[in-house]
Design a protein around this motif. Structure first.
Motif, PDB file in Angstrom:
ATOM      1  N   MET A  94       0.821  -1.214   0.000  1.00  0.00           N
ATOM      2  CA  MET A  94       0.000   0.000   0.000  1.00  0.00           C
ATOM      3  C   MET A  94       0.853   1.261   0.000  1.00  0.00           C
ATOM      4  N   ILE A  95       2.139   1.112   0.272  1.00  0.00           N
ATOM      5  CA  ILE A  95       3.058   2.251   0.351  1.00  0.00           C
ATOM      6  C   ILE A  95       4.062   2.118  -0.785  1.00  0.00           C
ATOM      7  N   LYS A  96       3.951   3.000  -1.760  1.00  0.00           N
ATOM      8  CA  LYS A  96       4.801   2.913  -2.957  1.00  0.00           C
ATOM      9  C   LYS A  96       6.287   2.936  -2.636  1.00  0.00           C
ATOM     10  N   THR A  97       6.652   3.639  -1.600  1.00  0.00           N
ATOM     11  CA  THR A  97       8.070   3.836  -1.276  1.00  0.00           C
ATOM     12  C   THR A  97       8.535   2.993  -0.085  1.00  0.00           C
ATOM     13  N   ALA A  98       7.779   1.946   0.237  1.00  0.00           N
ATOM     14  CA  ALA A  98       8.110   1.135   1.408  1.00  0.00           C
ATOM     15  C   ALA A  98       9.282   0.198   1.138  1.00  0.00           C
ATOM     16  N   GLU A  99      10.085   0.058   2.160  1.00  0.00           N
ATOM     17  CA  GLU A  99      11.169  -0.925   2.149  1.00  0.00           C
ATOM     18  C   GLU A  99      10.979  -1.808   3.373  1.00  0.00           C
ATOM     19  N   LEU A 100      10.779  -3.099   3.143  1.00  0.00           N
ATOM     20  CA  LEU A 100      10.627  -4.028   4.253  1.00  0.00           C
ATOM     21  C   LEU A 100      11.992  -4.408   4.804  1.00  0.00           C
ATOM     22  N   LEU A 101      12.079  -4.482   6.094  1.00  0.00           N
ATOM     23  CA  LEU A 101      13.297  -4.920   6.774  1.00  0.00           C
ATOM     24  C   LEU A 101      12.926  -6.167   7.567  1.00  0.00           C
ATOM     25  N   ASP A 102      13.305  -7.321   7.062  1.00  0.00           N
ATOM     26  CA  ASP A 102      12.959  -8.586   7.697  1.00  0.00           C
ATOM     27  C   ASP A 102      13.813  -8.794   8.940  1.00  0.00           C
ATOM     28  N   MET A 103      13.171  -8.688  10.076  1.00  0.00           N
ATOM     29  CA  MET A 103      13.850  -8.899  11.360  1.00  0.00           C
ATOM     30  C   MET A 103      13.071  -9.916  12.185  1.00  0.00           C
ATOM     31  N   LYS A 104      12.475 -10.894  11.470  1.00  0.00           N
ATOM     32  CA  LYS A 104      11.634 -11.873  12.146  1.00  0.00           C
ATOM     33  C   LYS A 104      12.407 -12.790  13.091  1.00  0.00           C
ATOM     34  N   ALA A 117      21.058  -3.884  18.051  1.00  0.00           N
ATOM     35  CA  ALA A 117      20.763  -4.641  16.829  1.00  0.00           C
ATOM     36  C   ALA A 117      19.708  -3.912  16.003  1.00  0.00           C
ATOM     37  N   MET A 118      18.717  -3.362  16.665  1.00  0.00           N
ATOM     38  CA  MET A 118      17.681  -2.603  15.945  1.00  0.00           C
ATOM     39  C   MET A 118      18.296  -1.339  15.358  1.00  0.00           C
ATOM     40  N   ALA A 119      19.089  -0.643  16.126  1.00  0.00           N
ATOM     41  CA  ALA A 119      19.740   0.578  15.640  1.00  0.00           C
ATOM     42  C   ALA A 119      20.647   0.280  14.454  1.00  0.00           C
ATOM     43  N   ASP A 120      21.421  -0.794  14.548  1.00  0.00           N
ATOM     44  CA  ASP A 120      22.328  -1.155  13.458  1.00  0.00           C
ATOM     45  C   ASP A 120      21.558  -1.506  12.183  1.00  0.00           C
ATOM     46  N   ALA A 121      20.391  -2.103  12.333  1.00  0.00           N
ATOM     47  CA  ALA A 121      19.586  -2.466  11.164  1.00  0.00           C
ATOM     48  C   ALA A 121      18.952  -1.226  10.510  1.00  0.00           C
ATOM     49  N   ILE A 122      18.646  -0.228  11.304  1.00  0.00           N
ATOM     50  CA  ILE A 122      17.963   0.959  10.801  1.00  0.00           C
ATOM     51  C   ILE A 122      18.934   2.000  10.238  1.00  0.00           C
ATOM     52  N   ARG A 123      20.138   2.070  10.771  1.00  0.00           N
ATOM     53  CA  ARG A 123      21.101   3.096  10.374  1.00  0.00           C
ATOM     54  C   ARG A 123      21.327   3.202   8.861  1.00  0.00           C
ATOM     55  N   PRO A 124      21.513   2.097   8.134  1.00  0.00           N
ATOM     56  CA  PRO A 124      21.730   2.232   6.683  1.00  0.00           C
ATOM     57  C   PRO A 124      20.577   2.924   5.967  1.00  0.00           C
ATOM     58  N   PHE A 125      19.364   2.667   6.393  1.00  0.00           N
ATOM     59  CA  PHE A 125      18.208   3.328   5.789  1.00  0.00           C
ATOM     60  C   PHE A 125      18.258   4.825   6.053  1.00  0.00           C
ATOM     61  N   LEU A 126      18.570   5.201   7.282  1.00  0.00           N
ATOM     62  CA  LEU A 126      18.631   6.617   7.632  1.00  0.00           C
ATOM     63  C   LEU A 126      19.805   7.328   6.948  1.00  0.00           C
TER      64      LEU A 126
END
Length: 128
Positions: A94-104, A117-126
């Motif tokens: 539903m979000i044209k610009t969405a990027e999924l980050l699989d952290m299951k 671990a959450m911060a390290d996963a998010i940093r590249p996106f930011l």
């Protein structure tokens, strides 16, 4: 989920409700959270008062699909092994610009167990 969460809490109707909530929240033997932190989270959950379920009702009745379509900026959707994981994945188309980050491999407790671990996963996106 709406039937489970978007309903009034039985604070005044069920004499066992508070004890069960306390047992699930504070007496849980989760070694990641100290008993003091579990107690703090329990008391914070009570601060919303008897109308706390209104927030859940708002979430379930919000016209998310129409609003998601309006997004034009990049959106990162971390998917964890938790209640909202499937809904997060389902929202991505539903979000044209969405990027999924699989952290299951992580539960929602990652915020307490391993915030780095959450911060390290998010940093590249930011940083992009």
């Amino acid at each position: 989920l709406r039937q489970q969460y978007a309903v009034p809490r039985p604070y005044f109707d069920d004499p066992d409700y508070m004890g069960e909530l306390y047992t699930r929240s504070v007496l849980d033997d989760n070694p990641i959270l100290s008993p003091e932190r579990r107690f703090e989270m329990f008391t914070e959950s009570l601060n919303a008062g008897p109308e706390s379920w209104y927030a859940f009702e708002a979430v379930f009745t919000y016209e998310a699909e129409q609003q998601f379509a309006k997004l034009t900026h990049s959106v990162l959707l971390p998917v964890l092994d938790e209640t909202l994981g499937p809904a997060t994945e389902a929202s991505a188309p539903m979000i044209k610009t969405a990027e999924l980050l699989d952290m299951k491999q992580h539960t929602g407790r990652i915020w307490f167990e391993n915030p780095n671990a959450m911060a390290d996963a998010i940093r590249p996106f930011l940083a992009a």
